[in-house]
Design a protein around this motif. Sequence first.
Motif, PDB file in Angstrom:
ATOM      1  N   ILE A  69      34.413  38.484  17.279  1.00  0.00           N
ATOM      2  CA  ILE A  69      34.236  38.440  18.729  1.00  0.00           C
ATOM      3  C   ILE A  69      33.112  37.486  19.111  1.00  0.00           C
ATOM      4  CG2 ILE A  69      33.436  39.797  20.703  1.00  0.00           C
ATOM      5  CD1 ILE A  69      35.097  42.110  19.717  1.00  0.00           C
ATOM      6  N   GLY A  70      32.025  37.518  18.361  1.00  0.00           N
ATOM      7  CA  GLY A  70      30.905  36.621  18.649  1.00  0.00           C
ATOM      8  C   GLY A  70      31.308  35.163  18.593  1.00  0.00           C
ATOM      9  N   SER A  71      32.073  34.787  17.578  1.00  0.00           N
ATOM     10  CA  SER A  71      32.504  33.389  17.461  1.00  0.00           C
ATOM     11  C   SER A  71      33.477  33.031  18.579  1.00  0.00           C
ATOM     12  CB  SER A  71      33.148  33.149  16.091  1.00  0.00           C
ATOM     13  OG  SER A  71      34.316  33.948  15.942  1.00  0.00           O
ATOM     14  N   MET A  72      34.279  33.994  19.029  1.00  0.00           N
ATOM     15  CA  MET A  72      35.192  33.748  20.147  1.00  0.00           C
ATOM     16  C   MET A  72      34.396  33.471  21.428  1.00  0.00           C
ATOM     17  SD  MET A  72      37.977  36.757  19.321  1.00  0.00           S
ATOM     18  CE  MET A  72      39.137  36.374  20.622  1.00  0.00           C
ATOM     19  N   LEU A  73      33.341  34.252  21.646  1.00  0.00           N
ATOM     20  CA  LEU A  73      32.501  34.023  22.824  1.00  0.00           C
ATOM     21  C   LEU A  73      31.813  32.668  22.743  1.00  0.00           C
ATOM     22  CD1 LEU A  73      30.914  37.575  23.232  1.00  0.00           C
ATOM     23  CD2 LEU A  73      32.700  36.547  24.652  1.00  0.00           C
ATOM     24  N   ARG A  74      31.435  32.261  21.550  1.00  0.00           N
ATOM     25  CA  ARG A  74      30.822  30.940  21.375  1.00  0.00           C
ATOM     26  C   ARG A  74      31.799  29.831  21.765  1.00  0.00           C
ATOM     27  NH1 ARG A  74      26.477  29.346  18.076  1.00  0.00           N
ATOM     28  NH2 ARG A  74      26.446  31.400  17.074  1.00  0.00           N
ATOM     29  N   VAL A  75      33.053  29.989  21.354  1.00  0.00           N
ATOM     30  CA  VAL A  75      34.075  28.998  21.704  1.00  0.00           C
ATOM     31  C   VAL A  75      34.290  28.954  23.215  1.00  0.00           C
ATOM     32  CG1 VAL A  75      36.548  28.464  21.539  1.00  0.00           C
ATOM     33  CG2 VAL A  75      35.274  29.109  19.492  1.00  0.00           C
ATOM     34  N   VAL A  76      34.337  30.126  23.842  1.00  0.00           N
ATOM     35  CA  VAL A  76      34.539  30.175  25.296  1.00  0.00           C
ATOM     36  C   VAL A  76      33.408  29.456  26.012  1.00  0.00           C
ATOM     37  CG1 VAL A  76      34.679  31.702  27.300  1.00  0.00           C
ATOM     38  CG2 VAL A  76      35.863  32.302  25.192  1.00  0.00           C
ATOM     39  N   ARG A  77      32.170  29.707  25.576  1.00  0.00           N
ATOM     40  CA  ARG A  77      31.034  29.034  26.201  1.00  0.00           C
ATOM     41  C   ARG A  77      31.136  27.523  26.036  1.00  0.00           C
ATOM     42  NH1 ARG A  77      27.756  28.891  30.367  1.00  0.00           N
ATOM     43  NH2 ARG A  77      25.766  27.910  29.895  1.00  0.00           N
ATOM     44  N   GLU A  78      31.562  27.089  24.865  1.00  0.00           N
ATOM     45  CA  GLU A  78      31.699  25.656  24.595  1.00  0.00           C
ATOM     46  C   GLU A  78      32.761  25.009  25.487  1.00  0.00           C
ATOM     47  OE1 GLU A  78      33.703  22.975  21.061  1.00  0.00           O
ATOM     48  OE2 GLU A  78      32.742  24.873  20.531  1.00  0.00           O
ATOM     49  N   LEU A  79      33.893  25.703  25.645  1.00  0.00           N
ATOM     50  CA  LEU A  79      35.006  25.120  26.402  1.00  0.00           C
ATOM     51  C   LEU A  79      34.796  25.206  27.907  1.00  0.00           C
ATOM     52  CD1 LEU A  79      38.087  26.455  24.410  1.00  0.00           C
ATOM     53  CD2 LEU A  79      37.161  24.154  24.383  1.00  0.00           C
ATOM     54  N   PHE A  80      34.149  26.264  28.360  1.00  0.00           N
ATOM     55  CA  PHE A  80      34.070  26.516  29.798  1.00  0.00           C
ATOM     56  C   PHE A  80      32.703  26.173  30.394  1.00  0.00           C
ATOM     57  CE2 PHE A  80      37.623  29.022  28.396  1.00  0.00           C
ATOM     58  CZ  PHE A  80      38.526  28.971  29.434  1.00  0.00           C
ATOM     59  N   THR A  81      31.899  25.411  29.678  1.00  0.00           N
ATOM     60  CA  THR A  81      30.598  25.008  30.201  1.00  0.00           C
ATOM     61  C   THR A  81      30.775  24.288  31.531  1.00  0.00           C
ATOM     62  OG1 THR A  81      29.717  24.768  27.971  1.00  0.00           O
ATOM     63  CG2 THR A  81      28.522  23.644  29.739  1.00  0.00           C
ATOM     64  N   GLN A  82      29.952  24.673  32.498  1.00  0.00           N
ATOM     65  CA  GLN A  82      29.973  24.071  33.842  1.00  0.00           C
ATOM     66  C   GLN A  82      31.256  24.381  34.614  1.00  0.00           C
ATOM     67  OE1 GLN A  82      27.134  22.771  34.755  1.00  0.00           O
ATOM     68  NE2 GLN A  82      26.352  22.979  32.668  1.00  0.00           N
ATOM     69  N   ARG A  83      32.038  25.298  34.121  1.00  0.00           N
ATOM     70  CA  ARG A  83      33.260  25.684  34.843  1.00  0.00           C
ATOM     71  C   ARG A  83      32.985  26.908  35.715  1.00  0.00           C
ATOM     72  NH1 ARG A  83      37.012  21.539  34.544  1.00  0.00           N
ATOM     73  NH2 ARG A  83      36.907  20.641  32.458  1.00  0.00           N
ATOM     74  N   SER A  84      33.820  27.076  36.736  1.00  0.00           N
ATOM     75  CA  SER A  84      33.683  28.230  37.622  1.00  0.00           C
ATOM     76  C   SER A  84      33.892  29.525  36.844  1.00  0.00           C
ATOM     77  CB  SER A  84      34.704  28.131  38.756  1.00  0.00           C
ATOM     78  OG  SER A  84      34.797  29.353  39.453  1.00  0.00           O
ATOM     79  N   HIS A  85      33.167  30.575  37.248  1.00  0.00           N
ATOM     80  CA  HIS A  85      33.321  31.871  36.569  1.00  0.00           C
ATOM     81  C   HIS A  85      34.735  32.425  36.744  1.00  0.00           C
ATOM     82  CE1 HIS A  85      32.800  33.515  40.625  1.00  0.00           C
ATOM     83  NE2 HIS A  85      33.302  34.634  40.164  1.00  0.00           N
ATOM     84  N   THR A  86      35.476  31.956  37.773  1.00  0.00           N
ATOM     85  CA  THR A  86      36.849  32.432  37.942  1.00  0.00           C
ATOM     86  C   THR A  86      37.735  31.992  36.785  1.00  0.00           C
ATOM     87  OG1 THR A  86      37.405  30.479  39.273  1.00  0.00           O
ATOM     88  CG2 THR A  86      36.683  32.444  40.458  1.00  0.00           C
ATOM     89  N   LEU A  87      37.302  30.962  36.045  1.00  0.00           N
ATOM     90  CA  LEU A  87      38.072  30.529  34.882  1.00  0.00           C
ATOM     91  C   LEU A  87      37.686  31.317  33.635  1.00  0.00           C
ATOM     92  CD1 LEU A  87      38.233  26.628  35.268  1.00  0.00           C
ATOM     93  CD2 LEU A  87      40.110  28.261  35.461  1.00  0.00           C
ATOM     94  N   TRP A  88      36.379  31.401  33.345  1.00  0.00           N
ATOM     95  CA  TRP A  88      36.004  32.045  32.092  1.00  0.00           C
ATOM     96  C   TRP A  88      35.965  33.561  32.176  1.00  0.00           C
ATOM     97  CZ3 TRP A  88      31.879  35.173  32.490  1.00  0.00           C
ATOM     98  CH2 TRP A  88      30.820  34.839  33.352  1.00  0.00           C
TER      99      TRP A  88
END
Length: 593
Positions: A258-277
Motif C-alpha cells: 500500500i505504501g508503494s502504491m501511495l508513492r506512485v499516486v503522489r508521483e503521478l498526481f503531483t499538482q493535480r486537483s484533489h478531485t483526481l487523486w
Amino acid sequence: MDSIKKKKWVLLLISLTGGIGLGLLLSFLLLPANQASERRSSNESTLHPPLTNSLSSAELTSVPRDIPEIIGLQSVVDRRLALNQLLEGKDAKQIADLLSHTFTLELAESLFSVQHFLFSELAHVDSEKALELIWETERVRWETLLEIVAIQWSAIAPREALRAFSSLREPWKGNAIKTVLHHQGSLTEAELAEIVESFNITEYFDQRFFESELGKLIDEPKNAFNLVIEADVSDLQKQTALQTITRRWIERESEDNIGSMLRVVRELFTQRSHTLWRPVVDEIVASNPKIAWDQLSSLPEEIQQAFRHVAFRALADEDPINAIRTITSEEYMESMKSEVKYLLITWVNVLSGQVLEHMELVPEDFRSSVARDSVYRVAENLPPSEVLDLLAQFRQLGINTHEATGSFAYIWSRRDPEAAVEWILENMDQDIGIDRWDLSYCLAQLALSDSAKAMEIALKQPVENAVEDDVVLALLREGKIDEGMALLPQVRDSVNPYVYSRVSNFLIEVGRIEDALALGETLEESVRPNFYRLLAWPWLQFNAESLLEELPQMDNVEIRSMIAIGVLQQEEYFSEAELEMIRTFVLDESNPR
C-alpha cells in the motif's frame, strides 16, 4: 399357445391406447377452455423452448388476444406466445395504440414486461414513434425504455438513431447515443466518425474510444492513470475510471505494498486537483486502513501531508477509538501535535453525536475545539433544547464551551432567529460565551424575516455596541436596499460614518449613484469629508467611467473636492492627463500637491 398370449398383449395395448386417447378427448370436451390452456401451457413451459411454430390451429385459437388477459398470464412463455399472436399482421399504428392502451391499465406484476415487449416490437417497425411514447411513461422508467428502443434502432438504422438522439436533453441524450455506438454493427469507424461530427456529438465517440483504450491498459496502473489524467472527458467519468483502475490494482497487489502504491499516486498526481487523486487514495486506504496508516507514516513528509487526512478518515471509520489513541499517543504528539487538531475534526465527524462519551480520550488542550466541532456537527439536526443540554454536559466536564455556544447560536438563528435572539438576551450575563457579536449576527438573521422587530431589539442595546448597524447591512446584503435605507435614520451613532459608507457601497454597486451622494449630506458636517473620500473607491471599482463623467458636472464643489481627494489616493488607475484633470477639482486649501 404363444399366439394366444401375443393376441392378449395386443388387445391390452389397444385398450390402454384407446383409454388414454378417450381421456384426452374428454379433457378437451369437458374442461373449460382456460383450464385446458393453462394445463397445456404449464406442460409446454417445461417441455418446449419459449417460442415454437409447431402449434396446431386448435392451440392458436386458445391463446388470449386481449392485453389485460395477457398481462394476467403467470407464465413468461405464455405471455410471449400470446403477444406474438396478438401482434401478428399489425402495423406500427396498431402496435402503438396497444402500447398506449397499457398506459391506462392498473399496475400489475407483468405490466412492465409486456410494455417492454411492445416497445421493442414498435421500435422494430417505427422507432421514432416508440421514442415519442417513452415520454408518456413515468420518468423513472425512461432510462430502461430508452435503452430498449436504442438497441432496436441501432440494429435497423443507426444513422437515423444518432440523429434523433442527438437532439435529446441530458442524460437521455448521452445514454441513448452510447447505446447505439455500442450495439450498432453496420457502420465502420470512419463512417461513425463522420456521422458524429455532423451531429456535433463527437464527445460520445471520443468517450467510446477512451473506454476501449482504458480496457487495454487496465492492468498497467501508471499508463492507465496517465490516460485518464490526459483524457478529454468529464470529471465524473474520470473519477469513475480512476476507481475502476484502482480496484483492479488493489486486486493484483499485496496489502504490504500500500505504501508503494501511495508513492506512485503522489508521483503521478503531483499538482493535480484533489478531485483526481482523492478517489484513488480513498480506494487504496480503504482496502486496509491500519496498514495504510502505518505505511504512510514511513513515507516522505510531502506524501504524508498530501494523504494523511484521507488515511485517518479510513482509520476512524473502521475503529474510531483506536484511531484517536493512535494520534494522541505520546510518540505521535511529540512529532505531529500541530496536525492533531485537524485530524480531530475528522474524528468528530465520524463519531457525530457520540463524542461526549469519549471525551476522556481527547487531550486537555483540544477539548474546547472538539466540543465546538461536535456541537457544530449535530446542531443542524437536533432540537435546540438537546443542543443546550449537550453544551451543559460539556461544561460539567470542565470544558470551555464559549466557542461551541457561539457556533450553536449562529446555526440556531438560521432556523429560528427570534428564539435564538430571545435566548441570547436572557443569557448574555452568564459566563457561557455569548457576547455582542453573537447577538449582532442573530439580529441580522432576524432582520431578514422581521426587520422592524430586529431594529426594535437592537435599539434597546447599548449604543456603543452598534448592533443596529448589522440589521441595516443584513438587509442590504440580501438586496433589500429600500428596506434597509428606511431603517437607516434610526441608527444612533452618526458620528461614525462606517455604516453609511457600507450603505453607499451597496447603492453604488446597484447603480444608485445619486442616492449614495445624497446620503452623505445627511451626516454631520465633521464626518462628511471622510465619507466622500471613502465613497471614491467603490465608485471607481464598479463604474470608473461614470465617475470621470460625473465629477466635472457636480454643482457642489466641496463634495466634488472631497471625492477628488479620494480618487487621487488611487492614482495608479489613471493616466497622467486624467490625474491632472482630477487635481483641478481639489479646493486650494485641501490640495494634496
